[in-house]
Design a protein around this motif. Structure first.
Motif, mmCIF file in Angstrom:
data_model
loop_
_atom_site.group_PDB
_atom_site.id
_atom_site.type_symbol
_atom_site.label_atom_id
_atom_site.label_comp_id
_atom_site.label_asym_id
_atom_site.label_seq_id
_atom_site.Cartn_x
_atom_site.Cartn_y
_atom_site.Cartn_z
ATOM 1 N N HIS A 192 63.789 85.505 44.535
ATOM 2 C CA HIS A 192 62.558 84.765 44.843
ATOM 3 C C HIS A 192 61.462 85.724 45.289
ATOM 4 O O HIS A 192 60.315 85.643 44.845
ATOM 5 C CB HIS A 192 62.877 83.729 45.928
ATOM 6 N N LEU B 149 60.168 87.812 42.327
ATOM 7 C CA LEU B 149 59.256 87.061 41.460
ATOM 8 C C LEU B 149 57.896 86.864 42.129
ATOM 9 O O LEU B 149 56.853 86.975 41.484
ATOM 10 C CB LEU B 149 59.887 85.709 41.115
ATOM 11 N N THR B 150 57.919 86.591 43.449
ATOM 12 C CA THR B 150 56.659 86.383 44.164
ATOM 13 C C THR B 150 55.848 87.671 44.208
ATOM 14 O O THR B 150 54.623 87.640 44.087
ATOM 15 C CB THR B 150 56.949 85.897 45.587
ATOM 16 N N LEU C 227 54.051 88.019 41.112
ATOM 17 C CA LEU C 227 52.863 87.167 41.119
ATOM 18 C C LEU C 227 51.733 87.846 41.877
ATOM 19 O O LEU C 227 50.582 87.861 41.434
ATOM 20 C CB LEU C 227 53.222 85.819 41.767
ATOM 21 N N LEU C 228 52.081 88.454 43.024
ATOM 22 C CA LEU C 228 51.069 89.087 43.851
ATOM 23 C C LEU C 228 50.478 90.316 43.173
ATOM 24 O O LEU C 228 49.334 90.686 43.435
ATOM 25 C CB LEU C 228 51.722 89.486 45.180
ATOM 26 N N GLY D 78 46.986 91.389 39.521
ATOM 27 C CA GLY D 78 45.719 92.045 39.207
ATOM 28 C C GLY D 78 45.773 93.548 39.335
ATOM 29 O O GLY D 78 44.757 94.225 39.177
ATOM 30 N N TRP E 141 56.642 88.833 34.449
ATOM 31 C CA TRP E 141 56.391 87.643 35.264
ATOM 32 C C TRP E 141 56.151 86.439 34.376
ATOM 33 O O TRP E 141 56.696 85.354 34.601
ATOM 34 C CB TRP E 141 55.196 87.888 36.179
ATOM 35 N N THR F 35 58.544 83.102 34.415
ATOM 36 C CA THR F 35 58.071 81.774 34.799
ATOM 37 C C THR F 35 58.004 80.820 33.620
ATOM 38 O O THR F 35 57.691 79.655 33.788
ATOM 39 C CB THR F 35 56.675 81.842 35.434
ATOM 40 N N GLY F 36 58.285 81.325 32.422
ATOM 41 C CA GLY F 36 58.344 80.437 31.265
ATOM 42 C C GLY F 36 57.051 80.328 30.494
ATOM 43 O O GLY F 36 56.943 79.528 29.565
ATOM 44 N N LEU F 37 56.026 81.119 30.856
ATOM 45 C CA LEU F 37 54.764 81.052 30.125
ATOM 46 C C LEU F 37 54.926 81.629 28.721
ATOM 47 O O LEU F 37 54.365 81.119 27.765
ATOM 48 C CB LEU F 37 53.675 81.837 30.867
ATOM 49 N N ILE F 38 55.683 82.728 28.619
ATOM 50 C CA ILE F 38 56.018 83.300 27.318
ATOM 51 C C ILE F 38 57.487 82.985 27.087
ATOM 52 O O ILE F 38 58.352 83.413 27.847
ATOM 53 C CB ILE F 38 55.815 84.837 27.290
ATOM 54 N N SER F 39 57.742 82.204 26.054
ATOM 55 C CA SER F 39 59.134 81.886 25.763
ATOM 56 C C SER F 39 59.707 82.983 24.867
ATOM 57 O O SER F 39 58.982 83.690 24.188
ATOM 58 C CB SER F 39 59.227 80.530 25.073
ATOM 59 N N THR G 157 40.176 90.843 45.367
ATOM 60 C CA THR G 157 41.609 90.578 45.304
ATOM 61 C C THR G 157 42.383 91.383 46.333
ATOM 62 O O THR G 157 43.542 91.092 46.591
ATOM 63 C CB THR G 157 42.172 90.887 43.908
ATOM 64 N N ARG H 209 43.190 86.446 47.049
ATOM 65 C CA ARG H 209 44.246 86.183 46.070
ATOM 66 C C ARG H 209 44.805 84.785 46.237
ATOM 67 O O ARG H 209 45.062 84.091 45.259
ATOM 68 C CB ARG H 209 45.380 87.195 46.250
ATOM 69 N N PHE I 207 45.090 81.779 43.440
ATOM 70 C CA PHE I 207 46.343 81.106 43.101
ATOM 71 C C PHE I 207 46.243 79.605 43.346
ATOM 72 O O PHE I 207 46.774 78.802 42.569
ATOM 73 C CB PHE I 207 47.504 81.689 43.917
ATOM 74 N N LYS J 260 55.200 74.250 30.329
ATOM 75 C CA LYS J 260 54.799 75.573 30.835
ATOM 76 C C LYS J 260 53.903 75.434 32.056
ATOM 77 O O LYS J 260 54.032 76.192 33.025
ATOM 78 C CB LYS J 260 54.054 76.354 29.754
ATOM 79 N N SER K 171 55.911 74.558 35.090
ATOM 80 C CA SER K 171 56.608 75.733 35.598
ATOM 81 C C SER K 171 55.656 76.664 36.339
ATOM 82 O O SER K 171 55.974 77.190 37.424
ATOM 83 C CB SER K 171 57.269 76.444 34.405
ATOM 84 N N THR L 174 55.725 77.804 40.285
ATOM 85 C CA THR L 174 55.764 79.212 40.692
ATOM 86 C C THR L 174 54.667 79.529 41.684
ATOM 87 O O THR L 174 54.889 80.191 42.704
ATOM 88 C CB THR L 174 55.597 80.129 39.469
ATOM 89 N N GLY M 112 55.239 80.684 45.468
ATOM 90 C CA GLY M 112 54.727 81.989 45.859
ATOM 91 C C GLY M 112 53.778 81.904 47.040
ATOM 92 O O GLY M 112 53.852 82.678 47.992
ATOM 93 N N LEU N 14 55.433 81.595 50.358
ATOM 94 C CA LEU N 14 55.923 82.863 50.899
ATOM 95 C C LEU N 14 54.775 83.669 51.509
ATOM 96 O O LEU N 14 54.924 84.257 52.582
ATOM 97 C CB LEU N 14 56.623 83.654 49.787
ATOM 98 N N PHE N 15 53.596 83.689 50.832
ATOM 99 C CA PHE N 15 52.473 84.463 51.368
ATOM 100 C C PHE N 15 52.035 83.912 52.705
ATOM 101 O O PHE N 15 51.535 84.641 53.540
ATOM 102 C CB PHE N 15 51.229 84.381 50.475
ATOM 103 N N VAL O 232 64.418 78.143 49.982
ATOM 104 C CA VAL O 232 65.181 79.322 49.545
ATOM 105 C C VAL O 232 66.629 79.254 50.021
ATOM 106 O O VAL O 232 67.432 80.093 49.645
ATOM 107 C CB VAL O 232 64.560 80.652 50.022
#
Lengths: 261, 246
Positions: free
Chosen positions: A51, A54-55, A58-59, A62, A104, A108-112, B8, B14, B18, B44, B47, B51, B55, B58-59, B108
């Motif tokens: 977890h 993956l986070t 995401l962070l 950029g 990422w 997350t499933g954006l690109i299969s 950012t 950020r 998000f 998609k 999902s 996410t 996320g 957690l931040f 979690v």
């Protein structure tokens, strides 16, 4: 408390804390497995680690742009070796972040239908190149500092008679081949001791360089293990990752500890 | 590019991006829910929204301390009403973050035996109360501005001019209401920070109102309002002069 607020406000700082926690989980998972703890706890720890990983991806969404900006800035450096090392290192980092972003999107499933293994290997390769270049830069800076320290010492004190004696003895005893070997060994060890002492002094007087060297040395074991070049095991990788994250957090809290440029 | 990087670098920047993405996904999912051709895209988006939400939880782990520090600062404000509203808002926000952290730990698997629904409702309640306090502060500031404007002679001349210019409007609408609205609009126009903050809080309010069942709208309205408030939040971060102070 106020410093925590300022620390928390930087997203890079947050990312480092999560990285430290992630590698702590790796280390914890390894020790639990060795200690034979319950499978339930081990599953929770590895889920938490996934977890956080993956986070963090995401962070980091950029960060390619930041790395490209840093590469653009590094092109204008005056020292040519530094310019080369830093620019290529930042470019490799930018490629690493780009691969990371693709991973990422895949996770997350954006690109299969993404070959995650291939992209993971790719991203670790770029990370390894970036770390090798950073270490090259550290060694180069260290060498420059050692040379300048030697010159400073030479200019301050005249060469002592003891250093010239081994040279004379070596040249005078050229007829007997066994004698130079017995004289050369203590000479070599004295020379080595002196060099190591010089190295220690230079590093002690330059904490930013020491921290950066330690951080990169710890970090390099991660891609070496993941790419299978030098497998060390998840415990060692976790410990190295945790150490380098802690050092990195130190440089964020104390900006004067950051190696410049 | 430099400004984007600087934005950012702030973790709040950020987080707002998000949040905007999360609510844009929610809005898109609502709009595409009946479209059978776009089922892949909807999956998609679901999902991606999950996410982003996970996320962001957690931040937010360290934000309780931020809110407590903010509450300590606002307790020392000179204006008592402002201090009270903002301190209450910050304390409620700190409680919201505590509930949010507990929900993250539950998701979690670190804590297993807490009632997810109850904690989620408590989180929404604390968030709702903090928004109400923020709106109270906005109303108070607007009333102060309006009172200040009315006292200003120059402005009174302008108001008389407005009333005399539009006699037909004055006949249809109650003259006091017309004058009140004129003063209100002029105050908001001269202080865009207050207007933006009020708009942001009103948009945000729909989210807990829907969650708590006080005013059931639908997922589309919640998504749209969340997106609007996130965009306003991004605007106030990029243009600090548009941010309400304190």
């Amino acid at each position: 408390m106020d410093s925590w607020v300022r620390f928390n406000a930087q997203s890079q700082a947050k990312e480092r804390v999560i990285r430290a926690a992630q590698y702590a989980c790796t280390l914890l998972g390894y020790t639990l497995k060795k200690g034979g703890a319950a499978a339930e706890l081990h599953k929770t720890i590895s889920q938490l680690e996934a977890h956080m990983s993956l986070t963090r991806k995401l962070l980091r969404l950029g960060n390619s742009v930041e790395a490209l900006e840093a590469a653009k800035r590094a092109i204008h450096l005056s020292d040519s070796v530094l310019r080369l090392c830093l620019t290529i290192s930042h470019l490799n980092k930018a490629m690493y972040f780009a691969c990371d972003n693709v991973l990422w999107a895949g996770k997350t499933g954006l690109i299969s239908k993404l070959d995650q293994q291939k992209w993971t290997q790719r991203s670790f390769r770029y990370y390894l190149f970036a770390l090798i270049l950073n270490l090259t830069r550290d060694v180069y800076e260290l060498r420059l500092l050692i040379e300048s320290e030697e010159r400073y010492r030479a200019s301050r004190s005249p060469p002592s008679p003891s250093t010239t004696l081994p040279a004379d003895s070596l040249s005078s005893s050229s007829s007997s081949p066994a004698a130079p070997a017995t004289i050369a060994l203590p000479v070599m060890s004295a020379w080595l001791c002196r060099r190591l002492h010089l190295l220690g002094m230079v590093l002690y007087n330059n904490p930013p360089l020491l921290l950066d060297l330690l951080k990169n040395s710890c970090d390099i074991f991660i891609p070496l293990d993941r790419l299978g070049i030098y497998p060390t095991g998840s415990g060692f990788v976790g410990a190295c990752g945790l150490a380098s994250s802690v050092l990195s957090i130190l440089t964020i809290i104390n900006p004067w500890l950051k190696l410049k440029p | 590019m430099d400004a984007v990087v600087k934005f950012t670098n702030q973790s709040q920047g950020r987080d707002r991006i998000f949040r905007a993405t999360q609510y844009a996904c929610a809005l898109s999912i609502y709009l595409l829910r009946n479209n059978s051709e776009r089922k892949d895209l909807v999956a998609k988006l679901i999902s991606l929204e999950a996410t982003m939400s996970a996320g962001r939880k957690l931040f937010r782990l360290g934000n309780t301390i931020n809110s407590i520090e903010a509450a300590k600062r606002t307790m020392r404000l000179s204006d008592r009403v402002l201090g009270l509203c903002l301190t209450a808002a910050n304390i409620n926000r700190a409680l919201y973050f505590i509930c949010d952290n507990a929900l993250w730990a539950r998701s979690v698997g670190l804590i297993r035996d807490i009632d997810k629904e109850r904690w989620s409702l408590n989180a929404s309640r604390c968030y709702f109360l903090s928004l109400v306090m923020h709106l109270t502060r906005d109303v108070y500031v607007v009333l102060q501005l309006m009172a200040q404007k009315v006292r200003d002679k120059h402005f009174r001349q302008k108001m008389d001019q407005h009333v005399s210019e539009n006699p037909e409007v004055v006949d249809v609408v109650v003259p006091q209401l017309d004058a009140f609205l004129f003063v209100l609009l002029e105050s908001l126009k001269s202080h865009p920070a207050v207007a933006l903050d009020t708009l942001k809080n009103i948009c945000d309010l729909f989210i807990p109102l829907d969650r708590l069942g006080i005013y059931q709208s639908n997922a589309g309205v919640v998504g749209f309002c969340g997106l609007m408030s996130s965009l306003i939040g991004i605007l106030t971060l990029t243009h600090p002069e548009l941010r309400i102070k304190p």
